[in-house]
Write a protein that holds these residues in place. Structure first.
Motif, PDB file in Angstrom:
ATOM      1  N   GLU A  62       0.833  -1.047   0.073  1.00 38.85           N
ATOM      2  CA  GLU A  62      -0.009  -0.252   0.036  1.00 38.85           C
ATOM      3  C   GLU A  62       0.978   1.394   0.140  1.00 38.85           C
ATOM      4  O   GLU A  62       1.776   1.054   0.438  1.00 38.85           O
ATOM      5  CB  GLU A  62      -0.852   0.189   1.066  1.00 38.85           C
ATOM      6  N   TYR A  63       0.437   2.265  -0.543  1.00 38.15           N
ATOM      7  CA  TYR A  63       1.056   3.417  -0.586  1.00 38.15           C
ATOM      8  C   TYR A  63       0.982   4.243   0.578  1.00 38.15           C
ATOM      9  O   TYR A  63      -0.253   4.301   1.087  1.00 38.15           O
ATOM     10  CB  TYR A  63       0.634   4.316  -1.685  1.00 38.15           C
ATOM     11  N   LEU A  64       1.842   4.935   1.162  1.00 38.99           N
ATOM     12  CA  LEU A  64       1.808   5.663   2.547  1.00 38.99           C
ATOM     13  C   LEU A  64       0.999   6.950   2.215  1.00 38.99           C
ATOM     14  O   LEU A  64       1.232   7.424   1.325  1.00 38.99           O
ATOM     15  CB  LEU A  64       3.188   5.770   3.081  1.00 38.99           C
ATOM     16  N   TYR A  65       0.322   7.439   3.201  1.00 39.33           N
ATOM     17  CA  TYR A  65      -0.579   8.263   3.031  1.00 39.33           C
ATOM     18  C   TYR A  65       0.242   9.833   3.675  1.00 39.33           C
ATOM     19  O   TYR A  65      -0.282  10.908   3.422  1.00 39.33           O
ATOM     20  CB  TYR A  65      -1.761   8.341   3.924  1.00 39.33           C
ATOM     21  N   THR A  66       1.554   9.607   4.084  1.00 40.22           N
ATOM     22  CA  THR A  66       2.110  10.765   4.716  1.00 40.22           C
ATOM     23  C   THR A  66       2.525  11.607   3.716  1.00 40.22           C
ATOM     24  O   THR A  66       3.289  12.641   3.946  1.00 40.22           O
ATOM     25  CB  THR A  66       3.144  10.115   5.747  1.00 40.22           C
ATOM     26  N   CYS A  67       3.067  11.195   2.305  1.00 40.52           N
ATOM     27  CA  CYS A  67       3.649  11.965   1.053  1.00 40.52           C
ATOM     28  C   CYS A  67       2.837  13.357   1.261  1.00 40.52           C
ATOM     29  O   CYS A  67       1.493  13.543   1.251  1.00 40.52           O
ATOM     30  CB  CYS A  67       3.685  11.455  -0.184  1.00 40.52           C
ATOM     31  N   MET A  68       3.467  14.486   1.558  1.00 38.11           N
ATOM     32  CA  MET A  68       2.643  15.709   1.428  1.00 38.11           C
ATOM     33  C   MET A  68       2.631  16.337   0.175  1.00 38.11           C
ATOM     34  O   MET A  68       2.253  17.522  -0.222  1.00 38.11           O
ATOM     35  CB  MET A  68       3.550  16.679   2.635  1.00 38.11           C
ATOM     36  N   SER A  69       3.279  15.660  -0.886  1.00 40.87           N
ATOM     37  CA  SER A  69       3.277  16.162  -2.297  1.00 40.87           C
ATOM     38  C   SER A  69       3.990  17.544  -2.220  1.00 40.87           C
ATOM     39  O   SER A  69       3.224  18.340  -3.202  1.00 40.87           O
ATOM     40  CB  SER A  69       1.924  16.117  -2.743  1.00 40.87           C
ATOM     41  N   CYS A  70       4.974  17.522  -1.630  1.00 45.22           N
ATOM     42  CA  CYS A  70       5.564  18.988  -1.669  1.00 45.22           C
ATOM     43  C   CYS A  70       6.697  18.975  -2.945  1.00 45.22           C
ATOM     44  O   CYS A  70       6.924  20.079  -3.207  1.00 45.22           O
ATOM     45  CB  CYS A  70       6.759  18.789  -0.302  1.00 45.22           C
ATOM     46  N   PHE A  71       6.606  17.690  -3.789  1.00 47.03           N
ATOM     47  CA  PHE A  71       7.644  17.837  -4.996  1.00 47.03           C
ATOM     48  C   PHE A  71       9.149  17.960  -4.925  1.00 47.03           C
ATOM     49  O   PHE A  71       9.670  18.131  -5.846  1.00 47.03           O
ATOM     50  CB  PHE A  71       6.796  18.839  -6.040  1.00 47.03           C
ATOM     51  N   ARG A  72       9.538  18.010  -3.640  1.00 49.20           N
ATOM     52  CA  ARG A  72      10.898  18.117  -3.564  1.00 49.20           C
ATOM     53  C   ARG A  72      11.767  17.082  -4.246  1.00 49.20           C
ATOM     54  O   ARG A  72      12.654  17.419  -4.783  1.00 49.20           O
ATOM     55  CB  ARG A  72      11.208  18.192  -1.911  1.00 49.20           C
ATOM     56  N   CYS A  73      11.345  15.989  -3.950  1.00 48.96           N
ATOM     57  CA  CYS A  73      11.996  14.673  -4.499  1.00 48.96           C
ATOM     58  C   CYS A  73      11.985  14.872  -6.100  1.00 48.96           C
ATOM     59  O   CYS A  73      13.026  14.531  -6.673  1.00 48.96           O
ATOM     60  CB  CYS A  73      11.487  13.515  -4.318  1.00 48.96           C
ATOM     61  N   ILE A  74      10.935  15.460  -6.564  1.00 49.31           N
ATOM     62  CA  ILE A  74      10.686  15.423  -7.925  1.00 49.31           C
ATOM     63  C   ILE A  74      11.454  16.303  -8.739  1.00 49.31           C
ATOM     64  O   ILE A  74      12.079  16.458  -9.527  1.00 49.31           O
ATOM     65  CB  ILE A  74       9.178  15.637  -8.297  1.00 49.31           C
ATOM     66  N   GLN A  75      11.491  17.394  -7.899  1.00 47.70           N
ATOM     67  CA  GLN A  75      12.485  18.617  -8.500  1.00 47.70           C
ATOM     68  C   GLN A  75      13.773  18.832  -8.170  1.00 47.70           C
ATOM     69  O   GLN A  75      14.815  19.244  -9.007  1.00 47.70           O
ATOM     70  CB  GLN A  75      11.854  20.112  -7.757  1.00 47.70           C
ATOM     71  N   GLU A  76      14.251  17.961  -7.082  1.00 47.35           N
ATOM     72  CA  GLU A  76      15.740  18.046  -6.690  1.00 47.35           C
ATOM     73  C   GLU A  76      16.479  16.777  -7.309  1.00 47.35           C
ATOM     74  O   GLU A  76      17.713  16.753  -7.220  1.00 47.35           O
ATOM     75  CB  GLU A  76      15.770  18.211  -5.356  1.00 47.35           C
ATOM     76  N   CYS A  77      15.898  15.827  -7.785  1.00 47.93           N
ATOM     77  CA  CYS A  77      16.691  14.565  -8.196  1.00 47.93           C
ATOM     78  C   CYS A  77      17.524  14.915  -9.397  1.00 47.93           C
ATOM     79  O   CYS A  77      17.133  15.476 -10.474  1.00 47.93           O
ATOM     80  CB  CYS A  77      15.614  13.390  -8.513  1.00 47.93           C
ATOM     81  N   THR A  78      18.746  14.601  -9.420  1.00 46.04           N
ATOM     82  CA  THR A  78      19.608  15.051 -10.377  1.00 46.04           C
ATOM     83  C   THR A  78      19.421  14.383 -11.894  1.00 46.04           C
ATOM     84  O   THR A  78      19.923  15.049 -12.780  1.00 46.04           O
ATOM     85  CB  THR A  78      21.149  14.864  -9.863  1.00 46.04           C
ATOM     86  N   LYS A  79      18.595  13.280 -11.906  1.00 44.00           N
ATOM     87  CA  LYS A  79      18.523  12.834 -13.011  1.00 44.00           C
ATOM     88  C   LYS A  79      16.939  12.531 -13.150  1.00 44.00           C
ATOM     89  O   LYS A  79      16.562  12.075 -14.249  1.00 44.00           O
ATOM     90  CB  LYS A  79      18.761  11.127 -12.780  1.00 44.00           C
ATOM     91  N   GLY A  80      16.162  13.162 -12.325  1.00 43.23           N
ATOM     92  CA  GLY A  80      14.816  13.313 -12.619  1.00 43.23           C
ATOM     93  C   GLY A  80      14.066  12.129 -12.877  1.00 43.23           C
ATOM     94  O   GLY A  80      13.219  12.030 -13.793  1.00 43.23           O
ATOM     95  N   ILE A  81      14.383  11.299 -11.806  1.00 47.89           N
ATOM     96  CA  ILE A  81      13.867   9.773 -11.930  1.00 47.89           C
ATOM     97  C   ILE A  81      12.477   9.655 -11.378  1.00 47.89           C
ATOM     98  O   ILE A  81      11.847   8.658 -11.443  1.00 47.89           O
ATOM     99  CB  ILE A  81      14.587   8.804 -11.618  1.00 47.89           C
ATOM    100  N   PHE A  82      12.070  10.746 -10.727  1.00 49.14           N
ATOM    101  CA  PHE A  82      10.642  10.690  -9.842  1.00 49.14           C
ATOM    102  C   PHE A  82       9.753  11.080 -10.781  1.00 49.14           C
ATOM    103  O   PHE A  82       9.917  12.338 -11.199  1.00 49.14           O
ATOM    104  CB  PHE A  82      10.833  11.294  -8.587  1.00 49.14           C
ATOM    105  N   SER A  83       8.422  10.819 -10.630  1.00 49.59           N
ATOM    106  CA  SER A  83       7.225  11.446 -10.859  1.00 49.59           C
ATOM    107  C   SER A  83       6.309  11.086 -10.064  1.00 49.59           C
ATOM    108  O   SER A  83       6.280   9.993  -9.451  1.00 49.59           O
ATOM    109  CB  SER A  83       6.793  11.108 -12.415  1.00 49.59           C
ATOM    110  N   ARG A  84       5.086  11.923  -9.737  1.00 47.67           N
ATOM    111  CA  ARG A  84       4.064  11.736  -8.677  1.00 47.67           C
ATOM    112  C   ARG A  84       2.771  11.507  -9.547  1.00 47.67           C
ATOM    113  O   ARG A  84       2.551  11.995 -10.494  1.00 47.67           O
ATOM    114  CB  ARG A  84       4.231  13.011  -7.982  1.00 47.67           C
TER     115      ARG A  84
END
Ligand code: SF4
Ligand code: SF4
Length: 470
Positions: A62-84
């Motif tokens: 199950e996906y955890l509900y605590t992600c606040m969707s701040c987009f930090r991981c998406i914006q700061e990953c040097t290779k841009g491997i994340f998407s929400r």
């Protein structure tokens, strides 16, 4: 200074990972691996660490509900491997009335005992069906109510369930001639019940009764659900009896402060018998919220009942009709009917079904209710996902069909009610009202989309060109 009513909260984390709104899609093959700036370590909410622990424990995916969707991981990953993305399970939560975001809010409130803050203002639709086409007028804040919000003044949320005399009469020697009925006040305009549409068992009833006792409110219960475990909480239970059950359940009536009788032909006679035997009991008459409800309420107001309790369906709609009206219109119809026959001040009105948020409680009171009941919201506080498995006899994904820690569950319900009470106080403060009883029927403190459209938008824009509300 008299003691203030205050609900003490304590954080009560969920037992299961709640279904989260957001899920991360991670294109692992693009990971540089050695960039040494991995954003996973920088998530201030520790989502990735928790995800690893979650997966390594081989728990449900199950996906955890605590992600606040701040987009930090998406914006700061040097290779841009994340998407929400939106978690597909989130889309299946609840239904069109008990929406996924409501469940999330209720889970948060039961966990923290606080009002959820969205941070970036209101992002919901301008108007919607049901209570969403009614807005409270928050422009009436005055100094005492502002201080009331912050606890420096009183904002009283008490309501009565007992009948009121509206005129006092005195003897020649100035002693009181009027028979004053027993008084019953509860500190919140909120009572508890469980909807028969979902699970009802002793594992959930016990913490509900414990919470009702601690909060000073009351819980409706049917005789078949009563177990010996609940007997210490008898003073906070309202047995719901049919006309025939009333004769057979005398010990239950004796041990409760309030009893509910289901409306039926001849119920007035049963009411008079109970009143004669127990003059101090508060008697509620329960009935469906249907087309007959306004007229029937006017008849029953003369019967000596203390409170009338109307049952809408789980979405707050009128029952027994193909074209149901919503709770707010029905409350208004019953309230105004009783005003027109001069009985409204004497009797109390209680409504069940469709109360999904704290603001629904306030809006129902503005329409003319004295109090409402929480039903599905209480199960949701115990992590219910409204998946409906229990209806089909399938085991519950959050194990509400098995014994659970009653003190934890009681704590979650108290947290939820505390969050609702704080919101009610905020609303009343902003409306400049210091008494929940003064809010009853106070439609001047609200705006209704239907009226605004008719009075303001209609003359400007003409006939509605697309079908909308109503
Ligand atoms: S979006 Fe923000 S809160 Fe969510 S996982 Fe990424 S960094 Fe953490
Ligand atoms: S989670 Fe599903 S099965 Fe469990 S009580 Fe709620 S609706 Fe019923």
């Amino acid at each position: 200074m008299p003691q203030k009513y205050h609900i003490h909260t304590k954080t009560a984390p969920p037992r299961f990972h709640p279904v989260g709104k957001y899920a991360t899609v991670e294109f692992h093959e693009n990971c540089a691996g050695s960039c040494r700036q991995c954003v996973k370590k920088r998530c201030v909410y520790n989502i990735f660490k928790e995800n690893v622990l979650h997966t390594s424990a081989m728990q449900e995916p199950e996906y955890l509900y605590t992600c606040m969707s701040c987009f930090r991981c998406i914006q700061e990953c040097t290779k841009g491997i994340f998407s929400r993305t939106i978690n597909p399970d989130y889309r299946t939560l609840g239904d069109e009335y008990w929406r996924a975001e409501n469940l999330h809010r209720l889970w948060y409130q039961a966990h923290m005992g606080k009002i959820p803050v969205s941070g970036a203002g209101y992002r919901g639709p301008f108007v919607g069906p049901g209570f969403d086409s009614m807005w409270t007028d928050m422009s009436e804040i005055v100094r005492p109510t502002r201080d009331g919000i912050h606890g420096r003044e009183y904002i009283n949320t008490c309501v009565e369930l007992s009948r009121r005399v509206t005129q006092l009469e005195f003897n020649a020697d100035m002693t009181l001639a009027t028979q004053v009925p027993a008084l019953l006040e509860i500190p919140l305009p909120l009572l508890f019940r469980l909807s028969p549409q979902l699970l009802i068992n002793e594992h959930v009833l016990l913490p509900m009764a414990m919470a009702a006792k601690q909060l000073g409110t009351l819980m409706f219960i049917h005789p078949q659900d009563l177990t010996p475990q609940l007997s210490p909480y008898a003073a906070n239970l309202i047995p719901c009896l049919s006309r025939d059950q009333a004769a057979q359940n005398d010990p239950m009536i004796r041990s409760s402060r309030v009893v509910e009788l289901a409306d039926a032909p001849g119920i007035e006679r049963v009411l008079s018998e109970i009143r004669a035997a127990y003059p101090d009991k508060i008697i509620v008459i329960g009935m469906p919220l249907d087309q007959k409800a306004p007229a029937r309420s006017a008849e029953l107001a003369l019967s000596g009942a203390d409170t009338l309790h109307f049952y809408a369906d789980d979405h707050g709609n009128e029952v027994n009709t193909a074209e149901p009206r919503f709770l707010k219109e029905m409350i208004r119809a019953i309230h105004l009917k009783l005003v027109s026959v001069g009985q409204r001040q004497k009797i109390n009105l209680l409504f069940s079904g469709g109360i999904a948020m704290a603001e629904h409680m306030a809006k129902a009171i503005i329409c003319g209710a004295d109090a409402v009941t929480a039903d599905h919201a209480l199960l949701i506080a115990l992590e219910c996902r409204l998946c409906g498995m229990c209806r089909k006899g399938i085991s519950c994904p959050v194990k509400l069909d098995e014994p659970l820690d009653a003190s934890w569950a009681c704590n979650r319900i108290i947290n939820l009610v505390a969050a609702w009470q704080s919101q009610l106080i905020e609303l009343m403060g902003a409306m400049g009202i210091r008494e929940a009883r003064r809010l009853r029927g106070e439609v001047g403190r609200s705006m209704w989309f239907e009226n605004l459209e008719k009075d303001h938008f209609g003359p400007l824009f003409g006939e509605r060109k697309v079908p909308g509300l109503g």
